[in-house]
Write a protein that holds these residues in place. Structure first.
Motif, mmCIF file in Angstrom:
data_model
loop_
_atom_site.group_PDB
_atom_site.id
_atom_site.type_symbol
_atom_site.label_atom_id
_atom_site.label_comp_id
_atom_site.label_asym_id
_atom_site.label_seq_id
_atom_site.Cartn_x
_atom_site.Cartn_y
_atom_site.Cartn_z
ATOM 1 N N ALA A 92 68.094 67.891 93.352
ATOM 2 C CA ALA A 92 67.265 68.910 92.693
ATOM 3 C C ALA A 92 65.822 68.434 92.567
ATOM 4 C CB ALA A 92 67.839 69.246 91.322
ATOM 5 N N MET A 93 65.653 67.149 92.277
ATOM 6 C CA MET A 93 64.300 66.571 92.177
ATOM 7 C C MET A 93 63.589 66.687 93.527
ATOM 8 S SD MET A 93 63.828 65.372 89.045
ATOM 9 C CE MET A 93 64.784 64.885 87.589
ATOM 10 N N ASP A 94 64.300 66.341 94.598
ATOM 11 C CA ASP A 94 63.712 66.400 95.943
ATOM 12 C C ASP A 94 63.330 67.834 96.315
ATOM 13 O OD1 ASP A 94 64.061 63.689 96.186
ATOM 14 O OD2 ASP A 94 65.960 63.846 97.268
ATOM 15 N N LEU A 95 64.240 68.762 96.035
ATOM 16 C CA LEU A 95 63.986 70.169 96.376
ATOM 17 C C LEU A 95 62.786 70.732 95.630
ATOM 18 C CD1 LEU A 95 67.637 71.567 96.484
ATOM 19 C CD2 LEU A 95 66.070 71.429 98.417
ATOM 20 N N ASN A 96 62.553 70.239 94.411
ATOM 21 C CA ASN A 96 61.443 70.731 93.600
ATOM 22 C C ASN A 96 60.185 69.869 93.719
ATOM 23 O OD1 ASN A 96 62.367 73.101 91.637
ATOM 24 N ND2 ASN A 96 64.102 71.719 91.928
ATOM 25 N N SER A 125 71.706 64.591 80.512
ATOM 26 C CA SER A 125 71.546 65.745 81.400
ATOM 27 C C SER A 125 70.477 66.698 80.882
ATOM 28 C CB SER A 125 72.883 66.486 81.539
ATOM 29 O OG SER A 125 73.850 65.654 82.151
ATOM 30 N N ASN A 126 70.455 66.915 79.570
ATOM 31 C CA ASN A 126 69.436 67.781 78.979
ATOM 32 C C ASN A 126 68.041 67.211 79.162
ATOM 33 O OD1 ASN A 126 70.129 70.346 77.605
ATOM 34 N ND2 ASN A 126 71.695 69.106 76.618
ATOM 35 N N LEU A 127 67.903 65.891 78.979
ATOM 36 C CA LEU A 127 66.583 65.257 79.128
ATOM 37 C C LEU A 127 66.119 65.290 80.585
ATOM 38 C CD1 LEU A 127 66.891 62.179 76.720
ATOM 39 C CD2 LEU A 127 65.761 64.369 76.307
ATOM 40 N N PHE A 128 67.045 65.027 81.509
ATOM 41 C CA PHE A 128 66.703 65.087 82.936
ATOM 42 C C PHE A 128 66.328 66.513 83.331
ATOM 43 C CE2 PHE A 128 68.469 60.915 83.145
ATOM 44 C CZ PHE A 128 68.068 60.349 84.335
ATOM 45 N N ASN A 129 67.117 67.479 82.847
ATOM 46 C CA ASN A 129 66.873 68.876 83.184
ATOM 47 C C ASN A 129 65.533 69.355 82.618
ATOM 48 O OD1 ASN A 129 67.867 71.375 84.386
ATOM 49 N ND2 ASN A 129 67.995 72.131 82.297
ATOM 50 N N ASN A 130 65.226 68.916 81.402
ATOM 51 C CA ASN A 130 63.960 69.281 80.765
ATOM 52 C C ASN A 130 62.781 68.730 81.568
ATOM 53 O OD1 ASN A 130 62.735 70.452 78.210
ATOM 54 N ND2 ASN A 130 61.839 68.418 78.192
ATOM 55 N N ALA A 131 62.908 67.460 82.007
ATOM 56 C CA ALA A 131 61.854 66.844 82.808
ATOM 57 C C ALA A 131 61.712 67.541 84.162
ATOM 58 C CB ALA A 131 62.158 65.356 83.003
ATOM 59 N N LEU A 132 62.854 67.913 84.756
ATOM 60 C CA LEU A 132 62.843 68.614 86.043
ATOM 61 C C LEU A 132 62.088 69.936 85.939
ATOM 62 C CD1 LEU A 132 63.848 69.070 88.973
ATOM 63 C CD2 LEU A 132 65.975 69.961 87.981
ATOM 64 N N LYS A 133 62.294 70.655 84.840
ATOM 65 C CA LYS A 133 61.671 71.971 84.665
ATOM 66 C C LYS A 133 60.167 71.878 84.414
ATOM 67 C CE LYS A 133 64.493 73.672 81.485
ATOM 68 N NZ LYS A 133 65.031 74.647 80.510
ATOM 69 N N TYR A 134 59.737 70.891 83.617
ATOM 70 C CA TYR A 134 58.362 70.908 83.121
ATOM 71 C C TYR A 134 57.431 69.851 83.709
ATOM 72 C CZ TYR A 134 60.430 74.059 79.727
ATOM 73 O OH TYR A 134 61.087 75.110 79.144
ATOM 74 N N ALA A 135 57.977 68.876 84.450
ATOM 75 C CA ALA A 135 57.106 67.870 85.057
ATOM 76 C C ALA A 135 56.302 68.477 86.204
ATOM 77 C CB ALA A 135 57.940 66.701 85.580
ATOM 78 N N SER A 193 64.402 56.235 77.656
ATOM 79 C CA SER A 193 63.161 57.013 77.601
ATOM 80 C C SER A 193 63.000 57.790 78.897
ATOM 81 C CB SER A 193 61.958 56.094 77.404
ATOM 82 O OG SER A 193 62.027 55.459 76.150
ATOM 83 N N VAL A 194 62.708 59.079 78.771
ATOM 84 C CA VAL A 194 62.461 59.943 79.930
ATOM 85 C C VAL A 194 61.036 60.483 79.811
ATOM 86 C CG1 VAL A 194 63.182 61.975 81.223
ATOM 87 C CG2 VAL A 194 64.899 60.580 80.051
ATOM 88 N N SER A 195 60.160 59.991 80.687
ATOM 89 C CA SER A 195 58.746 60.382 80.651
ATOM 90 C C SER A 195 58.427 61.284 81.827
ATOM 91 C CB SER A 195 57.845 59.147 80.700
ATOM 92 O OG SER A 195 58.149 58.256 79.651
ATOM 93 N N SER A 196 57.569 62.286 81.580
ATOM 94 C CA SER A 196 57.163 63.182 82.664
ATOM 95 C C SER A 196 55.738 63.652 82.452
ATOM 96 C CB SER A 196 58.105 64.399 82.718
ATOM 97 O OG SER A 196 58.085 65.100 81.495
ATOM 98 N N ASP A 197 55.060 63.909 83.587
ATOM 99 C CA ASP A 197 53.717 64.473 83.481
ATOM 100 C C ASP A 197 53.852 65.992 83.332
ATOM 101 O OD1 ASP A 197 54.526 65.187 85.986
ATOM 102 O OD2 ASP A 197 52.956 64.134 87.066
ATOM 103 N N GLY A 198 52.757 66.705 83.396
ATOM 104 C CA GLY A 198 52.813 68.146 83.173
ATOM 105 C C GLY A 198 52.025 68.486 81.917
ATOM 106 N N ALA A 222 55.344 78.951 79.142
ATOM 107 C CA ALA A 222 55.951 80.290 79.180
ATOM 108 C C ALA A 222 56.379 80.701 80.573
ATOM 109 C CB ALA A 222 54.969 81.316 78.610
ATOM 110 N N GLU A 223 55.604 80.270 81.565
ATOM 111 C CA GLU A 223 55.930 80.700 82.928
ATOM 112 C C GLU A 223 57.199 80.041 83.447
ATOM 113 O OE1 GLU A 223 53.736 76.852 83.359
ATOM 114 O OE2 GLU A 223 53.564 78.648 82.111
ATOM 115 N N LYS A 224 57.669 78.969 82.771
ATOM 116 C CA LYS A 224 58.844 78.260 83.262
ATOM 117 C C LYS A 224 60.079 78.529 82.416
ATOM 118 C CE LYS A 224 56.322 74.464 85.442
ATOM 119 N NZ LYS A 224 56.141 73.046 85.567
#
Length: 529
Positions: free
Chosen positions: A107-111, A138-148, A166-171, A193-195
């Motif tokens: 999923a990370m690669d596809l996005n 899973s929730n933390l990974f999914n959250n990072a996937l959506k908003y990073a 710790s799960v860090s993401s830009d965005g 909001a757009e995501k």
């Protein structure tokens, strides 16, 4: 007073929301499931019209999304009403973080997201609720996937009995105002909001689960441009849970606090799912990962490569696939001496009698038609693996359980016969070892280890020792030889060492076993009089 009244009204509204969503979740799961299974069957049969095919794909994606949301709502309702019962067990936290990252990899690669995982290769054993920890990760990974925007970094550390992930993401940086609001049920960040594509319960669910585990989930307050969520929880203490510390190495046992009993858990089994349809592959992985360690492959070529590189206990495969289909994969596996002992389960919509007969002729252990019940598939896999485990255990622990009673295919039967004949022929030789067996069978040490491990679940040296001890049991039962003589006949010079090995293998001393056999012979003689 007005403040207290307002707070109470807010709590009532929150409780009403949870109750409403939980009730709806219960009601919609059955019709959603009944929609999903026929959609899967239609999609598997193939649709000529591309537009109709696209519509079906969208329908299935959204059906699965609704099923996932309903499951989260039910979990959230259980947490709020304190009905969630934790099941604690020993597991490797390092492996769990790595497996979760691997699961999100495609999923990370596809996005277009870059995922960096900083996890030690060393085991980090913890005693906690593995399922709850998996949900939080899973929730933390999914959250990072959506908003990073691009980069995601995961770090696992342990200090003074506290595990921290710790799960860090830009965005878009979460504002100070939203820092606590994002952990409120049903809240959605305005900046993203757009995501939006959820109902705002992922982070609240994760935080409440962390609290159930005696830990916490926070958004770090730092000056960097990254959003960093840190999940902490205690390593756990087995002694406080009335479990022997010696059980820490028993990765396949789990404590159910409700029944306060240890039960065998099938999660230690490695299952390879081979399916070219990405959606079905991911669905099977998600469902089967509740009971097994899952790896996936998109076709037979990829699967065969994975089978040669890593340990797999069972293969679940579709038949119709590009490059190499399931039938060819099965043929290759069953003809490969190193892989032939791996059970294969077919799941396919190609359910005509000829295909079933051909699949079983190829050596497959089971054939399941689509659409199928996940429960039925899971139980089929469990039964195949548990039956094999029981056979191996009986062969190891019961002196007169014959090797012929272990279910094997034709190729394995020939190997087992050669192996047993070689050991039996050199039974009296004290210096007969693994190298000797390798020379006789013309196999490398690594290949011999892999093959014997797959069939007997033991090392070659353990098998040699077991064959010697089983022969000793036969000779003791025969009653014509003293223990010292039997030791010489099986190539073990020290009677005390033989006694120690015999007891460790069969849970009875040679003397006690001899007495047992004598009593049986006496009883038999009296009955024949």
């Amino acid at each position: 007073r007005e403040q207290a009244y307002a707070a109470e009204k807010e709590r009532e509204l929150y409780r009403d929301k949870v109750e409403f969503f939980t009730t709806i979740a219960h009601e919609i799961r059955t019709p959603l499931s009944l929609i999903d299974i026929p959609l899967e069957a239609i999609e598997e049969n193939g649709i000529d019209d591309p537009k109709t095919s696209d519509y079906l794909k969208v329908m299935r994606q959204n059906t699965r999304r609704l099923l996932h949301l309903s499951r989260e709502l039910l979990d959230f309702g259980k947490l709020d009403s304190h009905m969630l019962i934790t099941k604690k067990e020993f597991f490797d936290m390092s492996a769990l973080v790595s497996e979760t990252a691997e699961r999100f990899g495609p999923a990370m690669d596809l996005n277009g997201k870059d995922l960096e995982v900083d996890v030690s290769n060393e085991k980090l054993m913890v005693f906690s609720d593995k399922e709850a920890v998996t949900k939080i990760l899973s929730n933390l990974f999914n959250n990072a996937l959506k908003y990073a925007s691009k980069n995601i970094r995961v770090v696992l550390k342990e200090s003074e009995g506290i595990v921290a992930v710790s799960v860090s993401s830009d965005g878009t940086k979460i504002t100070e105002k939203e820092r606590n609001l994002i952990f409120e049920p049903f809240y959605q960040s305005e900046g993203n909001a757009e995501k939006k594509n959820g109902v705002g319960i992922g982070l609240p669910l994760a935080r409440q689960l962390a609290a159930v585990l005696g830990g916490n989930l926070v958004l770090d307050n730092d000056d960097s441009l990254l959003n960093t969520f840190t999940f902490t929880f205690p390593v756990g203490n087995a002694e406080k849970e009335d479990i022997s510390v010696a059980d820490a190495d028993k990765d396949n046992y789990v404590l159910d606090e409700e029944s306060n009993q240890t039960k065998l858990r099938s999660s230690g089994y490695h299952v390879l799912v081979v399916e070219d349809n990405e959606s079905i592959r991911h669905l099977l992985r998600d469902q089967l990962s509740k009971n097994f360690i899952i790896d996936t492959a998109s076709n037979g070529v990829v699967a065969l490569d994975k089978l040669k590189k890593s340990r797999v206990d069972l293969v679940v495969t579709d038949i119709m696939m590009p490059e190499m289909d399931g039938m060819e994969l099965c043929r290759r596996v069953k003809e490969d001496p190193d892989l032939s002992s791996i059970p294969i389960v077919f799941i396919t919509a190609k359910n005509d009698l000829d295909s079933k007969v051909r699949g079983l002729q190829m050596g497959a252990e089971a054939y399941i038609d689509k659409p199928f019940s996940i429960k039925y598939l899971t139980q089929t896999v469990k039964s195949l693996l548990e039956n094999r485990r029981r056979e191996r255990e009986s062969f190891s622990k019961k002196p007169f359980f014959n090797v012929d009673s272990i279910q094997t295919n034709k190729a394995d039967e020939e190997f087992v016969k050669k192996c047993m004949d070689a050991i039996t022929e050199h039974l009296q030789e004290e210096d007969f070892n693994v190298e000797s067996l390798c020379d006789i069978l013309a196999m490398s040490r690594s290949n011999l280890l892999r093959k014997i491990k797959a069939i007997f679940n033991m090392s070659p040296s353990e098998l040699i020792r077991l064959v010697k001890l089983k022969k000793a049991a036969e000779l003791i039962q025969d009653g014509r030889y003293r223990i010292g003589e039997i030791c010489e006949m099986i190539g073990i010079s020290s009677p005390s060492y033989f006694s120690k090995l015999f007891f460790k293998q069969f849970d009875i001393t040679p003397k006690a076993f001899e007495k047992q056999c004598q009593e049986k012979r006496r009883d038999l003689a009296q009955n024949n009089v």
